[in-house]
Design a protein around this motif. Structure first.
Motif, PDB file in Angstrom:
ATOM      1  N   LEU A  47      -4.805  -2.329  -5.024  1.00  0.00           N
ATOM      2  CA  LEU A  47      -4.145  -1.341  -4.172  1.00  0.00           C
ATOM      3  C   LEU A  47      -2.838  -0.860  -4.800  1.00  0.00           C
ATOM      4  N   GLN A  48      -2.033  -1.787  -5.320  1.00  0.00           N
ATOM      5  CA  GLN A  48      -0.759  -1.368  -5.904  1.00  0.00           C
ATOM      6  C   GLN A  48      -0.977  -0.567  -7.192  1.00  0.00           C
ATOM      7  N   ASP A  49      -2.020  -0.902  -7.947  1.00  0.00           N
ATOM      8  CA  ASP A  49      -2.335  -0.108  -9.137  1.00  0.00           C
ATOM      9  C   ASP A  49      -2.672   1.325  -8.748  1.00  0.00           C
ATOM     10  N   ARG A  50      -3.423   1.477  -7.673  1.00  0.00           N
ATOM     11  CA  ARG A  50      -3.845   2.813  -7.269  1.00  0.00           C
ATOM     12  C   ARG A  50      -2.709   3.619  -6.644  1.00  0.00           C
ATOM     13  N   PHE A  51      -1.734   2.952  -6.075  1.00  0.00           N
ATOM     14  CA  PHE A  51      -0.546   3.675  -5.625  1.00  0.00           C
ATOM     15  C   PHE A  51       0.148   4.309  -6.824  1.00  0.00           C
ATOM     16  N   CYS A  52       0.174   3.569  -7.932  1.00  0.00           N
ATOM     17  CA  CYS A  52       0.802   4.116  -9.136  1.00  0.00           C
ATOM     18  C   CYS A  52      -0.032   5.246  -9.711  1.00  0.00           C
ATOM     19  N   ILE A  53      -1.338   5.046  -9.772  1.00  0.00           N
ATOM     20  CA  ILE A  53      -2.229   6.046 -10.360  1.00  0.00           C
ATOM     21  C   ILE A  53      -2.192   7.357  -9.567  1.00  0.00           C
TER      22      ILE A  53
END
Length: 554
Positions: free
Chosen positions: A143-149
């Motif tokens: 989830l946190q990776d996709r917030f960045c992406i």
């Protein structure tokens, strides 16, 4: 970790962080009751016989070793950290399964760390300790990776929030849980930042669950940092869905949206993995484990593999590649023919600074200085930016004073980094003072300057000043590109002014400024908060390739 394995399709749960993930490959596991290890086994998980068997196996393809991470683990303790529980069919039957057209072209190799190199969380290896919280780590990390992406937000989200507060809906906390319910928790309850409710620090695991036999922590719903409000730190997902277990569908999901959470069967030999391409060779079945899938590839021998990021810290697996880099740099420092220069120093400091590994950044800064390599303005800008992101204002100020004392020129990038640090903290007074100082020194602000200012005034709740910054940018002929409009759109969302948000979006398109994934993410965020699903559907129809259906930040 590179693995050739059969992902458990019922546990491939998606919604739409040592410096490098371990690499391994595993043969497709076939459950065999005779291989199951009995509960309550007090013998050590690390066994010389297993290491010897793998070392002597002609087709193993990977190296086994006495991993220090599991040096004192018993088999029972090892099984305990494999925290994926079989998900009831009644739960999975109501979950949408996502597929992709077979005509979609995908690269032969893919690594999310390279594809989204600005997202430091993708390559960060965390530490779940003795707690069976892999189901929670895999979900939170994705989830946190996709917030960045999708949002260009490098944030760390709280595993502890999910672990402690999801309750029986997610399973049994440190005694295991259901990955799909973690994602449903993100939809219903959201998850706060790790700063608000921490599980670990930069050194390693500091959570009580890092110690053996510690029970699941109590849900407090209170930030550990003073003046932070629990509900204000929540980040939400739009929905929870599964991805079809066909490799093409899994790869397409990662390629288009980012890392995914997957689960697989673990055998005894997995605890001995050191490097190479893992596949099961020997040992009994231990349980189910959840990790983050970040890519795929093919070996020179033609075998396909998955690239996974595990949460067993740097003591396990092939996480020593940055150590190898440090060895090379140390050799360069002592070399007479391949001396590093300030360019080398800037690259290394940027690497650690972007990852938030400030102790390593400072260590290497001192090493470079000790060998006579002098910093330049860009070097000091990197330090200011890294300290600012961590809100270490005392160290940021020390660098600024050092620059003034030694007459280093302050560039637009210098001022932007300082303004950005104050903006993230919502410190409008110091941010505005820095901006005025910038203009007084004859430095021309650029688009990034105004994006930071708009963000800062928005964070401080001074929306009238956001309007003032937009007008000033127009007077100064500052390019109002996509990033500029995104900053204004985000400010409108924080002001809960959807009419103005839609006006800005229309103006953006009229100016032939092309919306990107961040633009649509901001719009989806606002509509989701108000329950305006028809508006979200309209955006998806307008641009299905850019509109994320996975995450939203409130």
């Amino acid at each position: 970790m590179r693995m050739h394995l059969e992902l458990l399709p019922l546990l491939l749960i998606l919604v739409a962080a040592a410096p490098q993930p371990q690499a391994a490959r595993a043969a497709k596991p076939i459950p065999n009751p005779q291989l199951m290890i009995k509960e309550g086994d007090s013998s050590r998980i690390i066994q010389d016989d297993i290491i010897k068997t793998i070392t002597n196996h002609p087709n193993a393809g990977w190296m086994a070793a006495h991993n220090p991470y599991f040096a004192n683990y018993t088999i029972t303790q090892f099984k305990h950290i494999l925290g994926v529980k079989p998900t009831p069919h009644s739960v999975l039957s109501g979950v949408h399964t996502k597929t992709y057209p077979s005509s979609l072209m995908l690269p032969k190799e893919f690594d999310a760390r390279s594809a989204w190199s600005h997202c430091s969380t993708i390559g960060t290896i965390l530490d779940q300790g003795h707690c069976g919280s892999c189901w929670a780590f895999g979900a939170v990390e994705c989830l946190q990776d996709r917030f960045c992406i999708h949002f260009n937000m490098n944030i760390s989200l709280s595993v502890n929030d999910l672990l402690a507060c999801c309750g029986f809906m997610c399973g049994d906390g440190c005694d295991g849980g259901y990955p799909i319910m973690a994602w449903r928790y993100f939809v219903r309850n959201g998850v706060v930042t790790d700063e608000c409710d921490p599980y670990f620090d930069q050194v390693g695991c500091k959570h009580p669950g890092c110690e053996p036999a510690y029970p699941t922590p109590v849900c407090e719903k209170k930030c550990k940092v003073q003046n932070q409000v629990w509900l204000e730190k929540k980040h939400f997902s739009v929905n929870a869905y599964r991805v079809n277990s066909d490799p093409h569908d899994i790869m397409a999901e990662v390629y288009q949206n980012g890392p995914v959470e997957v689960a697989f069967t673990v055998y005894e030999d997995f605890a001995h993995y050191k490097s190479g391409v893992y596949k099961h060779i020997t040992g009994g079945m231990m349980g189910g484990h959840a990790v983050k899938l970040i890519g795929w590839g093919t070996t020179d021998a033609g075998e396909d593999y998955w690239l996974l990021a595990n949460q067993w810290n740097r003591g396990w697996g092939d996480a020593g590649r940055l150590d190898d880099m440090e060895k090379i740099l140390s050799a360069m420092l002592h070399s007479t023919t391949s001396k590093p220069d300030v360019w080398t120093m800037n690259i290394i400091l940027s690497l650690f600074g972007n990852r938030g590994q400030l102790e390593l950044m400072e260590k290497w800064y001192e090493k470079f200085r000790g060998y006579g390599i002098e910093p330049e303005t860009r070097t000091l800008n990197i330090l200011i930016g890294a300290y600012g992101k961590k809100r270490m204002y005392d160290k940021m100020s020390a660098v600024m004073e050092y620059m003034r004392k030694l007459a280093f020129p302050w560039t637009t990038a210098t001022f932007n980094n300082i303004i950005d640090a104050f903006a993230e903290a919502g410190d409008a007074k110091n941010m505005e003072h820095t901006f005025n100082q910038m203009r007084a020194e004859g430095m021309k602000p650029d688009t990034k300057t105004f994006c930071c200012l708009i963000n800062g005034f928005s964070n401080a709740g001074l929306f009238h000043k956001v309007v003032g910054m937009v007008k000033l940018a127009e007077r100064l002929d500052v390019p109002m590109d996509t990033s500029f409009h995104n900053a204004v759109l985000a400010a409108c969302v924080k002001a809960e002014d959807l009419m103005e948000m839609e006006r800005v979006f229309r103006h953006m398109k009229q100016m032939q400024c092309v919306p990107d994934a961040t633009t649509y993410s901001i719009l989806v965020q606002a509509y989701h908060k108000e329950g305006m699903t028809d508006k979200i559907y309209g955006l998806q129809q307008e641009n299905p390739t850019l509109v994320p259906t996975d995450i939203v930040h409130v």
